[in-house]
Enzyme design. Structure first.
Site, PDB file in Angstrom:
ATOM      1  CG  HIS A   7      -1.078   1.156   7.024  1.00 52.25           C
ATOM      2  ND1 HIS A   7       0.014   0.889   7.864  1.00 52.25           N
ATOM      3  CD2 HIS A   7      -0.114   2.316   6.199  1.00 52.25           C
ATOM      4  CE1 HIS A   7       1.145   1.428   7.819  1.00 52.25           C
ATOM      5  NE2 HIS A   7       1.051   2.062   6.749  1.00 52.25           N
ATOM      6  CD  GLU A   8      -1.527   2.628   2.724  1.00 55.60           C
ATOM      7  OE1 GLU A   8      -0.934   3.693   2.527  1.00 55.60           O
ATOM      8  OE2 GLU A   8      -0.587   1.346   2.893  1.00 55.60           O
ATOM      9  CB  CYS A  10       5.045   2.451   7.627  1.00 57.52           C
ATOM     10  SG  CYS A  10       4.378   3.728   6.367  1.00 57.52           S
ATOM     11  CG  LEU A  11       6.637   1.061   1.481  1.00 55.56           C
ATOM     12  CD1 LEU A  11       5.818   1.278  -0.030  1.00 55.56           C
ATOM     13  CD2 LEU A  11       7.619   0.084   1.469  1.00 55.56           C
ATOM     14  CG  HIS A  41       0.088   6.882   5.202  1.00 52.29           C
ATOM     15  ND1 HIS A  41       1.187   7.436   5.701  1.00 52.29           N
ATOM     16  CD2 HIS A  41       0.164   5.483   5.212  1.00 52.29           C
ATOM     17  CE1 HIS A  41       2.083   6.405   6.052  1.00 52.29           C
ATOM     18  NE2 HIS A  41       1.653   5.330   5.691  1.00 52.29           N
ATOM     19  CD  GLN A  85       3.308   5.716   2.661  1.00 55.39           C
ATOM     20  OE1 GLN A  85       2.374   5.047   2.338  1.00 55.39           O
ATOM     21  NE2 GLN A  85       4.190   5.142   3.213  1.00 55.39           N
ATOM     22  N   GLY A 119       0.748  -1.226   0.011  1.00 56.27           N
ATOM     23  CA  GLY A 119      -0.099  -0.134  -0.042  1.00 56.27           C
ATOM     24  C   GLY A 119       0.877   1.421   0.008  1.00 56.27           C
TER      25      GLY A 119
HETATM   26 CO    CO Z   1       2.438   3.566   5.884  1.00 60.41          CO
END
Ligand code: CO
Length: 161
Positions: free
Chosen positions: A130-131, A88-89, A134, A48, A43
């Site tokens: 989760h997204e 998380c990236l 963000h 991000q 995701g």
């Molecule tokens: Co994330």
């Protein structure tokens, strides 16, 4: 398009709804899918990659193609929850169990502006939540207890990059 890492301000910038569903938007979404793939993510949300539109892309292992969510709204979340390890990236190498709703009902638009509603559970539901976080400047570490969050951030800051 490049990934933004914690504690970059852009992860906490205010986001706004998308109004125009043109080729520019579609190219941005495809580029986001590319960044997600290149980094082995499941995701990726607009903040991000330093963007302020309310949108994210998701591709869990069982999906053949990436799912695109533009202007997403969570309509319902189940009271029953489950815990699973998240990463998380934007916070590389940090993983911790997070408690989230089992099922989520989300309404969004696709890259052409077409509205859809999706009920998701398991990993897909978790990634959507989760997204979605963000887009509101919330990270998975914010769901941890204060002590665990602090511990993880000490670890994060100690990793040489
Ligand atoms: Co994330």
């Amino acid at each position: 398009m490049e990934l933004v890492y914690y504690p970059d301000d852009r992860l906490f910038a205010e986001t706004g709804n998308v109004g125009v569903f043109d080729e520019v938007l579609q190219n941005i979404l495809q580029a986001m899918v590319g960044v997600m793939h290149d980094n082995y993510g499941i995701g990726l949300a607009a903040p991000q990659v330093g963007l302020t539109q309310r949108m994210f892309v998701v591709k869990i292992p069982e999906d053949k193609e990436a799912r695109l969510f533009v202007n997403p709204v969570i309509l319902e979340t189940s009271a029953d929850t489950w815990e699973y390890e998240e990463g998380c990236l934007s916070i590389p190498e940090i993983y911790a169990p997070v408690q989230r709703s089992q099922t989520v009902l989300v309404r969004a638009q696709d890259q052409f502006g077409k509205k859809f509603t999706l009920e998701a559970n398991g990993l897909l539901g978790r990634v959507i939540l989760h997204e979605m976080d963000h887009l509101n400047g919330v990270l998975f570490i914010d769901h941890l207890s204060k002590d665990v969050r602090e511990e993880q951030l000490i670890l994060y800051n100690s990793i040489e990059r």
